[in-house]
Design an enzyme around this catalytic site. Structure first.
Site, mmCIF file in Angstrom:
data_model
loop_
_atom_site.group_PDB
_atom_site.id
_atom_site.type_symbol
_atom_site.label_atom_id
_atom_site.label_comp_id
_atom_site.label_asym_id
_atom_site.label_seq_id
_atom_site.Cartn_x
_atom_site.Cartn_y
_atom_site.Cartn_z
ATOM 1 N N GLU B 227 45.820 32.769 35.986
ATOM 2 C CA GLU B 227 44.685 33.619 36.317
ATOM 3 C C GLU B 227 45.153 34.737 37.226
ATOM 4 O OE1 GLU B 227 42.169 30.512 37.848
ATOM 5 O OE2 GLU B 227 42.836 30.856 39.893
ATOM 6 N N HIS B 265 38.349 30.460 43.355
ATOM 7 C CA HIS B 265 39.615 30.034 43.929
ATOM 8 C C HIS B 265 40.083 31.072 44.940
ATOM 9 C CE1 HIS B 265 40.976 27.760 40.056
ATOM 10 N NE2 HIS B 265 39.922 27.227 40.615
#
Lengths: 408, 312
Positions: B227, B265
């Site tokens: 990501e 996150h």
């Protein structure tokens, strides 16, 4: 968690980092009252009036209501007219700045209302530098990063003049060592008293950054004064929210008026939420899947209205809160629920969605994609409810395609 | 064959709170050998787990199970008494770093940390502490590690996994499940699935796991799921280019994420030009990986990578 410049300077100053003297002003009268003691204490008739908002780029920013007025103003009137002239100039500035809307490169075109001013002593600047303490993810260690290009964004310097950046890695076992502070100041070109003050500054800053569990400390510009002093002319500090439990005093520094109301509500329910510009509301479990859902919506021709991760242990209450946040946004024309239930069971999510729809109402199309534990049961619960406007999708791509069609 | 965990794994559990108990019960139902749990005040007691076996787990088990897990005062005692060689950490964030270092001090080979929300400075210290020690840390803030039909450590749904040919490594929990399910549905299956976690400071990284899969004879192809944020994917791309001979597929989440915003996150933040999805995808494609456009295409991307290599 971000804080204001004046708060950052107070925290750093208390930890041995050299900062200019200044006073916070919430009103015009407080701003005027700050002038005389500042001039008397420093012997410098110049003061600076600085807008306190969480966004950067304040100096170059302009007020919507006063297009010729910047967010940071140096008041020179005291040089000729003494304290009274400085006070009059600060009054005029504060009247226009307080309550007005400052637009900077970081605020977006809507700008941010200025509710606090920081009145600070003027500094005779000899040279400007950049200094920060940040995490280097590649090594898993903190680094002190410095540049001779003070006042310029570090990303810009990194792209255009990478040789102007110098860094030292902090070994967590021993902290920043004296030879490292020396090496940094030497490479910045500091000599004599300025080098000594610089070493002291860098050492104190590195210690404060780690003690306070900061995400980032950025001093830009760091200045060497004509008197050979080293000071933080600006200070940007943000904290690791996962470490706030051991810094109870920091909680009171949070300024909720600087944060998005929907994002605050989301955080209260343990949801990660970020408002975006599109029309399709997203409700997803897991940050990676939530980002991938946005990507998929875009890939099939739609625009996501938000990022929303309900987390791994979502309850009916969380899902309801998530629905409320999404449906309150008037630009939302449809909602896509995308869940891969691991430990979280699909029937729990299905019941949560139905409960949320029951509580909040459903004015726009809703596509639900469920996968994972108890998926058949979850789908049956949703289909049996027979809600008009609710579609069950088999895969993420199919779900994204359906919601984009339905909102056309 | 597999990597990191298998039939020889003897697991100890750090953190027997609600979440820890629930997920460890699922692991035992799957057939994982859970041999010990350290606890500061309950030494000498046992924690009883019982229920119906998970039919998707270790083959040949039917009916119900009842396991008494002995509790020890320290990790050292637990390892000495049981020979535990792996640990799973569910300890709450303020105490998690200490738990990891205690396991490392006791010589535990593999420590898998599920805990989400550990302070970054704690992990900086943990990473330093682990230098020169034999312990491999996976996580924190990760779904865990699973070798289908052998051993499940963590919180992933066991039933979507199937023994097979593809190694899975991912920074994201739910996207791992997406990839795993697609690989089970298209018949390729998995050797081992490793969630490395989305935190900015973690233990095992992409390169570590890529090396394990490259050396594992049973792993024929690899999918890595990354990501935005950081440079771990770019480093992985360089490693793939220079050292990985097996077909590699990839997916990068966050193509459309706005810059400077944190997407859940802590790791998923992009600032300046560093760590954008476009840069990561370009690096991976240049290294020869097949990059899936959407997460629904991950299984197909693995097939395509294997087809190009002549192995599917």
């Amino acid at each position: 968690m971000k804080i204001h410049e004046y708060q950052a300077k107070e925290l750093l100053g208390a930890r041995g980092v050299s900062v200019p003297q200044g006073r916070l002003a919430n009103t015009v009268e407080e701003a005027v009252a700050a002038v005389k003691p500042l001039i008397q204490a420093t012997g410098n008739a110049v003061v600076v009036v600085k807008s306190q908002i969480h966004a950067g780029g304040r100096g170059k920013g302009r007020f919507l209501e006063h297009p010729d007025l910047g967010g940071v103003n140096v008041v020179l009137d005291g040089l000729k007219g003494g304290v009274e002239a400085a006070e009059a100039a600060v009054r005029s500035l504060a009247e226009r700045m307080l309550g007005s809307t400052l637009v900077t490169v970081q605020t977006g075109p809507e700008g941010k209302q200025v509710n606090r001013l920081y009145v600070e002593q003027g500094i005779d600047i000899e040279r400007e530098f950049y200094l920060s303490v940040v995490l280097d993810r590649a090594t898993g260690r903190n680094i002190v990063m410095a540049s001779t290009e003070g006042g310029t964004e570090i990303e810009e310097v990194a792209a255009e003049r990478p040789d102007a950046i110098t860094r030292e890695t902090i070994d967590p076992a021993v902290g920043l060592l004296p030879f490292q502070a020396h090496a940094l100041t030497w490479r910045l070109g500091l000599r004599g008293d300025a080098a000594k003050a610089g070493r002291r500054f860098i050492t104190a800053l590195a210690g404060a950054a780690i003690e306070l569990d900061t995400d980032m400390v950025e001093i830009n510009p760091l200045v060497v004064t004509k008197g050979g002093d080293v000071m933080a002319l600006d200070a940007k500090v943000s904290f690791d929210k996962n470490a706030l439990f051991r810094h109870s005093a920091l909680a009171s520094l949070r300024d909720l008026s600087e944060e998005d109301a929907a994002e605050i509500k989301a955080a209260d329910y343990g949801l990660s939420f970020i408002k975006l510009d599109g029309t399709i509301g997203c409700l997803v479990n897991g940050a990676g899947l939530a980002m991938a859902t946005m990507d998929t919506i875009k890939e099939v021709g739609g625009e996501p209205a938000n990022f929303l991760d309900v987390g791994g242990g979502a309850t009916t209450e969380n899902v309801t809160a998530a629905f409320e946040i999404i449906t309150r946004d008037p630009s939302v024309k449809g909602i896509f629920v995308n869940i891969f239930g691991g430990i979280m069971k699909c029937d729990t999510i299905a019941n949560g969605v139905l409960q949320a729809v029951h509580n909040v109402g459903l004015q726009v199309p809703l596509v639900v994609r469920l996968e994972g534990t108890n998926v058949e049961l979850g789908k049956r619960i949703i289909e049996d409810a027979g809600l008009p406007g609710l579609v069950v999708a088999g895969s993420m791509r199919e779900g994204a395609e359906r919601i984009v069609e339905l909102t056309r | 064959m597999s990597v990191l965990v298998g039939t020889g794994t003897k697991l100890l559990v750090q953190g027997l709170g609600g979440a820890g108990k629930f997920h460890v019960d699922r692991s035992i139902a799957y057939g994982t050998q859970v041999v010990a749990a350290p606890h500061p005040t309950r030494a000498g007691e046992v924690e009883v787990f019982e229920g119906e076996v998970d039919a998707s787990g270790v083959p040949g088990r039917t009916g119900s199970y009842r396991v008494e897990v002995p509790i020890f005062a320290t990790v050292r005692d637990a390892v000495a008494a049981t020979g535990a060689n792996a640990s799973v950490v569910f300890v709450p964030p303020p105490f998690a770093a200490d738990a990891i270092m205690e396991a490392a001090d006791a010589g535990v080979e593999l420590v898998v940390v599920i805990t989400d929300g550990i302070p970054i400075q704690d992990m900086v210290r943990v990473k330093r502490y682990l230098e020169g020690k034999r312990t491999r840390l996976v996580g924190p803030n990760c779904p865990g590690v699973i070798t289908p039909h052998e051993c499940r450590i963590g919180i992933m749904p066991g039933y979507i996994h199937e023994t097979g040919r593809v190694g899975v490594v991912s920074r994201s929990g739910t996207l791992t499940y997406e990839a795993v399910k697609q690989l089970t549905d298209n018949g390729l299956g998995q050797t081992t699935a490793v969630g490395i976690g989305g935190d900015p400071v973690n233990g095992t990284n992409f390169v570590d796991v890529l090396r394990l899969f490259q050396d594992d004879p049973a792993t024929e192809a690899i999918i890595m799921i990354g990501e935005i944020g950081g440079t771990a994917e770019e480093e992985a791309a360089a490693f793939i280019r220079d050292h990985v001979t097996k077909p590699v597929a990839a997916f990068i989440a966050g193509t459309t994420a706005p810059a400077g915003k944190r997407m859940g996150h802590a790791g998923a933040i992009i600032s300046g030009g560093a760590g954008t999805a476009a840069e990561k995808i370009a690096a991976l494609e240049a290294a020869g990986a097949v990059v899936a456009v959407t997460p629904s295409d991950m299984g197909d991307a693995v097939l395509e990578a294997m087809r190009r290599a002549g192995s599917a």
